[in-house]
Enzyme design. Structure first.
Site, PDB file in Angstrom:
ATOM      1  N   GLU A 128       5.999  -7.036  -9.684  1.00  0.00           N
ATOM      2  CA  GLU A 128       5.099  -8.174  -9.439  1.00  0.00           C
ATOM      3  C   GLU A 128       4.811  -8.204  -7.943  1.00  0.00           C
ATOM      4  O   GLU A 128       5.687  -8.548  -7.142  1.00  0.00           O
ATOM      5  CB  GLU A 128       5.772  -9.482  -9.896  1.00  0.00           C
ATOM      6  CG  GLU A 128       6.129  -9.524 -11.370  1.00  0.00           C
ATOM      7  CD  GLU A 128       4.907  -9.524 -12.285  1.00  0.00           C
ATOM      8  OE1 GLU A 128       3.807  -9.851 -11.816  1.00  0.00           O
ATOM      9  OE2 GLU A 128       5.063  -9.182 -13.455  1.00  0.00           O
ATOM     10  N   CYS A 173       2.176 -15.832  -3.817  1.00  0.00           N
ATOM     11  CA  CYS A 173       1.500 -14.566  -4.139  1.00  0.00           C
ATOM     12  C   CYS A 173       0.132 -14.807  -4.749  1.00  0.00           C
ATOM     13  O   CYS A 173      -0.776 -14.014  -4.564  1.00  0.00           O
ATOM     14  CB  CYS A 173       2.361 -13.743  -5.089  1.00  0.00           C
ATOM     15  SG  CYS A 173       2.816 -14.657  -6.572  1.00  0.00           S
TER      16      CYS A 173
HETATM   17  P1  NAD Z   1       9.157  -7.320   0.485  1.00  0.00           P
HETATM   18  O1  NAD Z   1       8.566  -6.294  -0.399  1.00  0.00           O
HETATM   19  O2  NAD Z   1       9.290  -7.039   1.915  1.00  0.00           O
HETATM   20  O3  NAD Z   1      10.621  -7.733  -0.014  1.00  0.00           O
HETATM   21  C1  NAD Z   1      10.879  -8.170  -1.333  1.00  0.00           C
HETATM   22  C2  NAD Z   1      12.341  -7.867  -1.653  1.00  0.00           C
HETATM   23  O4  NAD Z   1      12.509  -6.458  -1.642  1.00  0.00           O
HETATM   24  C3  NAD Z   1      13.333  -8.431  -0.648  1.00  0.00           C
HETATM   25  O5  NAD Z   1      14.514  -8.827  -1.306  1.00  0.00           O
HETATM   26  C4  NAD Z   1      13.619  -7.225   0.251  1.00  0.00           C
HETATM   27  O6  NAD Z   1      14.872  -7.288   0.882  1.00  0.00           O
HETATM   28  C5  NAD Z   1      13.569  -6.109  -0.769  1.00  0.00           C
HETATM   29  N1  NAD Z   1      13.285  -4.782  -0.209  1.00  0.00           N
HETATM   30  C6  NAD Z   1      12.577  -4.469   0.892  1.00  0.00           C
HETATM   31  N2  NAD Z   1      12.552  -3.128   1.055  1.00  0.00           N
HETATM   32  C7  NAD Z   1      13.249  -2.588   0.033  1.00  0.00           C
HETATM   33  C8  NAD Z   1      13.588  -1.267  -0.365  1.00  0.00           C
HETATM   34  N3  NAD Z   1      13.191  -0.203   0.336  1.00  0.00           N
HETATM   35  N4  NAD Z   1      14.324  -1.100  -1.492  1.00  0.00           N
HETATM   36  C9  NAD Z   1      14.715  -2.159  -2.217  1.00  0.00           C
HETATM   37  N5  NAD Z   1      14.442  -3.435  -1.901  1.00  0.00           N
HETATM   38  C10 NAD Z   1      13.703  -3.651  -0.789  1.00  0.00           C
HETATM   39  O7  NAD Z   1       8.295  -8.643   0.231  1.00  0.00           O
HETATM   40  P2  NAD Z   1       8.473 -10.047   0.947  1.00  0.00           P
HETATM   41  O8  NAD Z   1       7.791 -10.011   2.251  1.00  0.00           O
HETATM   42  O9  NAD Z   1       9.867 -10.477   0.865  1.00  0.00           O
HETATM   43  O10 NAD Z   1       7.681 -10.997  -0.066  1.00  0.00           O
HETATM   44  C11 NAD Z   1       6.356 -11.293   0.077  1.00  0.00           C
HETATM   45  C12 NAD Z   1       5.547 -10.417  -0.855  1.00  0.00           C
HETATM   46  O11 NAD Z   1       5.916 -10.674  -2.205  1.00  0.00           O
HETATM   47  C13 NAD Z   1       4.064 -10.729  -0.771  1.00  0.00           C
HETATM   48  O12 NAD Z   1       3.363  -9.524  -0.810  1.00  0.00           O
HETATM   49  C14 NAD Z   1       3.808 -11.523  -2.042  1.00  0.00           C
HETATM   50  O13 NAD Z   1       2.476 -11.478  -2.499  1.00  0.00           O
HETATM   51  C15 NAD Z   1       4.756 -10.869  -2.994  1.00  0.00           C
HETATM   52  N6  NAD Z   1       5.076 -11.731  -4.126  1.00  0.00           N
HETATM   53  C16 NAD Z   1       4.557 -11.406  -5.344  1.00  0.00           C
HETATM   54  C17 NAD Z   1       4.793 -12.240  -6.432  1.00  0.00           C
HETATM   55  C18 NAD Z   1       4.217 -11.924  -7.782  1.00  0.00           C
HETATM   56  O14 NAD Z   1       4.661 -12.521  -8.751  1.00  0.00           O
HETATM   57  N7  NAD Z   1       3.252 -11.025  -7.884  1.00  0.00           N
HETATM   58  C19 NAD Z   1       5.582 -13.388  -6.269  1.00  0.00           C
HETATM   59  C20 NAD Z   1       6.107 -13.670  -5.020  1.00  0.00           C
HETATM   60  C21 NAD Z   1       5.845 -12.831  -3.947  1.00  0.00           C
END
Ligand code: NAD
Length: 524
Positions: free
Chosen positions: A261, A295
């Protein structure tokens, strides 16, 4: 915008004892900690243990052992846990909101609304799970003589990786159907926002969830991610598109399923016959709700030329009047961004747009007088695709206004993006607005609303198209994705192959006629 910042007292429910109790759930064998801060002030709150690969392996081993017993527990008993949990979650919503506010800096309204999400998901699957998980027997290839039964079994241990913007909802709500289906869960929340999901696990255990079944490990994503994915039987990821690709690649190499997501660059189209006041109110929430960190929130607004100026004037006036500040009560309309790093990223998008010719209609700057990561509600015009905020997700309180000539042009502009998460269409003729929305390449389409109607409809799958994701949460798919299907086929009497003395030619003739008859029969 209100300029005063009242003295801030951390909510009374967030005691040192509670904080110690929560972080004690996180394995961290080296003793290394990450300092979790109160976003409004930047003050240290608690040291969060950081899990090593060995800690994560142990968490999976514990979860796996607990999962075997849980999967063998009758569904009725498993559901009883969530019936109790629903009441406990509703009863503790204020404490959850306190924790969410401390760790994320969002305003009170958004924090309280977030607390409702897991309860809504529980409520839906309490009604639906028995039907979804029951075995289904159908007729097999030979009517009456064969049957085939679809048996649903849990995947095993589900790894969940959650972001910081809705830490309680994404950490707990996505775990609920996994647990209901008989799985264990190992959750990795974002370091910044681990407290509310940890509290959610505590509440689930209060409701009777067996200890050990729901593990929480913490650390930076690239440190924890690989071990977590390599030990999981399925991965549920919510976060950015860039990280989603990394997760998807690793899950693919391990031949496990995943649901991704991801981000959005969500459009709002205002049609000629829309109620302008309602559309402006909607846009204020769409652009600035949760400080623009939803999001499904709106970053692009398309307006008919004839209504552009009146919408712009009313929208800018409302944005300027927003009460933006740090507070643990319901006063402010908008809170902080999640961190100083994120605030800098948002600022860089605005600076880049301005340097390339965009106009700032309101806002455009950080507000260090309100707190370390505050940023003003910002409306831009003249944004083009050579600007970062013209193509990629900003994920802050920044929105761009655009004019369109025809509805076809508006649809083409809305679709001119790699993302496809959410779209919002406003019009007086609802059927016509639905017609426009159906042409938008987006997993969620809201008519005369921004996002809540689609997201809160827990019976319908919700996910992203294009670069916004793979798979969906909610609906039947939101639970069945956490199961494998087994096909148990029964043959009551062998009829395949020629009977004694029958030639192959006769047998084939009979078989081909049988195919024609079977197509017409209504036997399932
Ligand atoms: P992010 O991708 O940086 O991090 C999300 C999670 O992934 C965090 O727990 C982070 O620690 C982890 N992560 C980061 N790098 C990783 C790796 N290499 N391997 C495994 N895990 C890793 O995103 P963010 O900045 O925390 O969140 C914001 C983003 O999330 C925005 O793009 C937003 O649109 C999206 N989002 C989407 C939804 C949806 O339902 N589509 C809902 C909420 C947020």
């Amino acid at each position: 915008m209100t300029l005063t910042q009242p003295a801030l007292t951390r909510p009374a429910s967030v005691t040192d004892a509670l904080l110690r109790q929560l972080v004690a759930r996180v394995p961290g064998s080296t003793g290394a900690t990450w300092t979790l801060t109160e976003v409004y002030t930047g003050d240290a709150v608690v040291g969060l243990p950081q899990s090593t690969p060995g800690d994560i392996e142990q968490a999976f081993a514990t979860a796996r052992a607990a999962q075997r017993k849980w999967a063998a527990t009758p569904l009725k008993q498993r559901l009883a846990v969530f019936r109790r949990a629903h009441a406990i979650f509703v009863g503790n919503a204020r404490t959850v909101a306190d924790l969410i506010q401390v760790e994320s800096g969002k305003n009170r309204r958004m924090a309280i609304e977030e607390t409702c999400d897991p309860a809504m998901v529980m409520s839906h699957y309490l009604k639906r799970a028995a039907k979804l998980l029951a075995s289904t027997t159908r007729g097999g290839p030979v009517p009456l003589l064969t049957t085939s039964t679809e048996i649903r079994q849990p995947k095993g241990v589900v790894g969940i990786i959650a972001p910081w913007n809705f830490p309680f909802a994404t950490g707990i709500s996505d775990a609920v159907p996994a647990l209901v289906a008989g799985n264990a869960v190992v959750l990795k929340p974002d370091n910044k926002t681990a407290l509310s999901p940890l509290y959610g696990v505590q509440l689930l255990e209060e409701a009777g969830l067996p200890e050990g079944l729901f593990q929480v490990v913490c650390g930076e994503g690239p440190d924890v991610g690989p071990t977590l994915i390599d030990h999981a039987d399925y991965v549920m990821f919510t976060g950015s598109t860039a990280t989603g690709k990394i997760i998807g690649e690793r899950a693919g190499r391990n031949l496990i399923g995943c649901c991704l997501e991801l981000g959005g660059k969500n459009p709002m189209i205002v049609l000629d016959d829309a109620d302008l006041d309602a559309a402006v109110r909607g846009a204020v929430f769409g652009a600035f709700g949760n400080t623009g960190q939803i999001c499904m929130h709106i970053e692009r607004i398309y307006l008919p030329r004839s209504r552009y100026d009146s919408f712009k004037d009313a929208f800018v006036a409302k944005a300027r009047a927003l009460d933006v500040r740090a507070s643990y009560d319901f006063g402010p309309d908008m809170g902080s961004l999640v961190s100083v790093d994120h605030m800098r990223r948002v600022q860089s998008h605005v600076d880049d747009a301005v340097a390339k010719g965009a106009t700032v209609l309101c806002g455009g700057s950080p507000r260090p007088d309100l707190g370390p990561a505050f940023f003003e509600p910002t409306i831009l015009e003249g944004v083009t695709k050579d600007m970062h905020c013209g193509v990629t997700e900003t994920f802050g309180p920044v929105v761009a206004l655009y004019k369109y000539g025809t509805v076809d042009e508006a649809v083409a502009l809305a679709n001119d993006t790699d993302y496809g998460l959410n779209a919002s269409v406003w019009g007086g003729d609802v059927a016509a607005a639905c017609g426009v929305a159906s042409r938008i390449e987006s997993g969620n389409l809201n008519i005369n609303d921004i996002l809540a109607t689609a997201y809160a409809s827990k019976g319908t799958p919700s996910g992203g198209l294009k670069s916004s994701g793979v798979g969906a949460r909610h609906g039947d798919q939101g639970l069945l994705k956490y199961t494998d299907a087994k096909n148990m086929a029964v043959l009551k009497k062998q009829v395949m192959g020629p009977r004694a003395g029958q030639t192959y030619e006769k047998y084939v003739q009979g078989m081909l006629s049988g195919l024609k008859i079977m197509r017409r029969l209504r036997i399932r």
